[in-house]
Enzyme design. Structure first.
Site, short mmCIF file in Angstrom:
data_model
loop_
_atom_site.label_atom_id
_atom_site.label_comp_id
_atom_site.label_asym_id
_atom_site.label_seq_id
_atom_site.Cartn_x
_atom_site.Cartn_y
_atom_site.Cartn_z
N LYS A 91 8.44 -3.51 -44.97
CA LYS A 91 7.85 -4.60 -44.19
C LYS A 91 7.06 -5.54 -45.10
O LYS A 91 7.23 -6.76 -45.04
CB LYS A 91 6.92 -4.05 -43.09
CG LYS A 91 7.62 -3.10 -42.11
CD LYS A 91 6.66 -2.56 -41.06
CE LYS A 91 5.53 -1.71 -41.61
NZ LYS A 91 5.92 -0.37 -42.10
N ARG A 137 1.77 -1.26 -33.68
CA ARG A 137 2.22 0.08 -34.06
C ARG A 137 2.10 1.05 -32.89
O ARG A 137 2.30 2.25 -33.08
CB ARG A 137 1.35 0.60 -35.21
CG ARG A 137 2.02 0.51 -36.59
CD ARG A 137 0.99 0.94 -37.62
NE ARG A 137 1.53 1.46 -38.84
CZ ARG A 137 1.69 0.75 -39.96
NH1 ARG A 137 1.43 -0.53 -39.98
NH2 ARG A 137 2.14 1.33 -41.04
N ARG A 148 5.97 4.85 -54.96
CA ARG A 148 4.94 3.80 -54.92
C ARG A 148 3.59 4.37 -55.37
O ARG A 148 2.88 3.74 -56.15
CB ARG A 148 4.83 3.23 -53.50
CG ARG A 148 3.79 2.12 -53.41
CD ARG A 148 3.82 1.40 -52.07
NE ARG A 148 3.44 2.28 -50.98
CZ ARG A 148 3.41 1.91 -49.71
NH1 ARG A 148 3.74 0.68 -49.38
NH2 ARG A 148 3.06 2.77 -48.77
N ARG A 160 0.62 4.86 -53.76
CA ARG A 160 -0.65 4.33 -53.28
C ARG A 160 -1.53 5.51 -52.87
O ARG A 160 -1.04 6.64 -52.77
CB ARG A 160 -0.34 3.43 -52.07
CG ARG A 160 -1.37 2.37 -51.77
CD ARG A 160 -0.84 1.38 -50.75
NE ARG A 160 -0.63 1.99 -49.45
CZ ARG A 160 0.04 1.42 -48.46
NH1 ARG A 160 0.57 0.23 -48.63
NH2 ARG A 160 0.19 2.04 -47.32
N ARG A 205 2.49 10.47 -41.66
CA ARG A 205 2.73 9.06 -41.28
C ARG A 205 4.10 8.91 -40.62
O ARG A 205 4.26 8.16 -39.66
CB ARG A 205 2.63 8.15 -42.51
CG ARG A 205 1.18 7.89 -42.89
CD ARG A 205 1.04 7.47 -44.32
NE ARG A 205 1.62 6.18 -44.59
CZ ARG A 205 1.93 5.76 -45.82
NH1 ARG A 205 1.71 6.53 -46.86
NH2 ARG A 205 2.44 4.57 -45.99
P1 B4P Z 1 6.48 -1.64 -48.50
O1 B4P Z 1 7.12 -2.96 -48.32
O2 B4P Z 1 5.13 -1.63 -49.15
O3 B4P Z 1 6.37 -0.79 -47.14
P2 B4P Z 1 5.63 -1.06 -45.79
O4 B4P Z 1 6.68 -0.83 -44.75
O5 B4P Z 1 4.94 -2.39 -45.75
O6 B4P Z 1 4.44 0.06 -45.87
P3 B4P Z 1 3.49 0.92 -44.97
O7 B4P Z 1 3.96 0.95 -43.54
O8 B4P Z 1 3.43 2.21 -45.72
O9 B4P Z 1 2.03 0.37 -45.06
P4 B4P Z 1 0.94 -0.38 -44.16
O10 B4P Z 1 0.11 -1.10 -45.12
O11 B4P Z 1 1.56 -1.17 -43.06
O12 B4P Z 1 7.49 -0.74 -49.33
C1 B4P Z 1 7.20 0.59 -49.73
C2 B4P Z 1 7.75 0.88 -51.11
O13 B4P Z 1 9.18 0.75 -51.12
C3 B4P Z 1 7.22 -0.09 -52.17
O14 B4P Z 1 6.95 0.63 -53.35
C4 B4P Z 1 8.39 -1.05 -52.40
O15 B4P Z 1 8.43 -1.58 -53.71
C5 B4P Z 1 9.60 -0.16 -52.14
N1 B4P Z 1 10.74 -0.91 -51.61
C6 B4P Z 1 10.70 -1.93 -50.72
N2 B4P Z 1 11.96 -2.38 -50.47
C7 B4P Z 1 12.81 -1.60 -51.21
C8 B4P Z 1 14.23 -1.54 -51.38
N3 B4P Z 1 15.04 -2.39 -50.74
N4 B4P Z 1 14.76 -0.61 -52.19
C9 B4P Z 1 13.95 0.27 -52.86
N5 B4P Z 1 12.58 0.25 -52.76
C10 B4P Z 1 12.02 -0.65 -51.94
O16 B4P Z 1 0.07 0.81 -43.45
C11 B4P Z 1 -0.81 1.66 -44.16
C12 B4P Z 1 -1.76 2.41 -43.19
O17 B4P Z 1 -2.68 1.45 -42.54
C13 B4P Z 1 -1.13 3.14 -42.00
O18 B4P Z 1 -0.68 4.46 -42.35
C14 B4P Z 1 -2.31 3.16 -40.98
O19 B4P Z 1 -3.23 4.19 -41.27
C15 B4P Z 1 -2.98 1.82 -41.20
N6 B4P Z 1 -2.49 0.78 -40.28
C16 B4P Z 1 -1.79 -0.35 -40.65
N7 B4P Z 1 -1.49 -1.10 -39.56
C17 B4P Z 1 -2.00 -0.43 -38.48
C18 B4P Z 1 -1.99 -0.68 -37.07
N8 B4P Z 1 -1.38 -1.78 -36.55
N9 B4P Z 1 -2.60 0.22 -36.26
C19 B4P Z 1 -3.20 1.29 -36.74
N10 B4P Z 1 -3.24 1.60 -38.07
C20 B4P Z 1 -2.66 0.74 -38.93
#
Ligand code: B4P
Length: 185
Positions: free
Chosen positions: A14, A89, A128, A130, A141
């Site tokens: 995302k 979410r 990643r 983090r 998660r």
């Molecule tokens: P990202 O692009 O970083 O993944 P994401 O879906 O945005 O991440 P996530 O859901 O974990 O985090 P968020 O901050 O929303 O990609 C992940 C990895 O994959 C990266 O290393 C990237 O380089 C790699 N990648 C991407 N595309 C690729 C491809 N095509 N091929 C290979 N590799 C690839 O959430 C973090 C925390 O915040 C949650 O657990 C929760 O505690 C809280 N939170 C956030 N929003 C919330 C909400 N609305 N309500 C309640 N809690 C919330």
């Protein structure tokens, strides 16, 4: 004008895809994950409350996240649209979002659902590295996603807003698929 949600499991890309769409469409990315991480880093009261849930891979409480989104969507740079990344979410968050956007007179155009299987998600998150990307937290998660977030696929499908996109392949390939899906809205 672009008013969309990117929906998908942790690690589905995302954040990665939002960054490329911001350049194409000139609208801001609104990531609740980024907003929360920045509150944690700044050690604000909100950040202190959110940290334990994030470290455990749980969702941060709806009142905290909804408050942040409410404030962010009322800022003037969202007038031409937004890319919501990681929000909503839960069913409760989705219902609040509908009301909020109704009040603003800016309803959603579509929800892009990035589809990636669990094995690939775990590999990406482990790579990643983090703070919340350790094995126990990742497993939690993914299970929280299944229980609380995945029902939104049906929620948005019923409203005719859902666009499924295969989230596996190179970042550019997935970007092209999303642009194809958006061309039809
Ligand atoms: P990202 O692009 O970083 O993944 P994401 O879906 O945005 O991440 P996530 O859901 O974990 O985090 P968020 O901050 O929303 O990609 C992940 C990895 O994959 C990266 O290393 C990237 O380089 C790699 N990648 C991407 N595309 C690729 C491809 N095509 N091929 C290979 N590799 C690839 O959430 C973090 C925390 O915040 C949650 O657990 C929760 O505690 C809280 N939170 C956030 N929003 C919330 C909400 N609305 N309500 C309640 N809690 C919330």
């Amino acid at each position: 004008m672009l008013k969309i949600v990117l929906l998908g499991a942790p690690g589905s890309g995302k954040g990665t895809q939002s960054a490329t769409l911001v350049e194409d469409y000139g609208v801001p990315q609104i990531s609740t994950g980024d907003l929360l991480r920045s509150a944690v880093a700044d050690q604000t009261d909100l950040g202190k409350k959110a940290k334990a849930a994030m470290d455990a891979g749980e969702l941060v409480s709806d009142d905290i996240v909804v408050g942040m989104i409410h404030e962010r969507l009322n800022q003037p740079d969202t007038e031409n649209g937004f890319i919501l990344d990681g929000f909503p979410r839960s069913q409760a968050q989705a219902e609040v979002l509908d009301e909020l956007l109704d009040d603003l007179g800016r309803p959603l155009q579509c929800v892009i659902h990035l589809q990636v299987d669990n094995e690939e998600l775990v590999n990406r998150l482990m790579a990643r590295g983090r703070a919340d990307d350790n094995e126990d937290t990742i497993r939690n998660r993914l299970s929280v996603y299944q229980d609380q977030t995945e029902p939104l696929v049906a929620y948005y499908e019923q409203r005719g807003l859902l666009k499924p996109v295969a989230g596996v392949g190179t970042v550019d390939q997935i970007h092209a698929r999303i642009k194809d899906a958006l061309a039809g809205i």
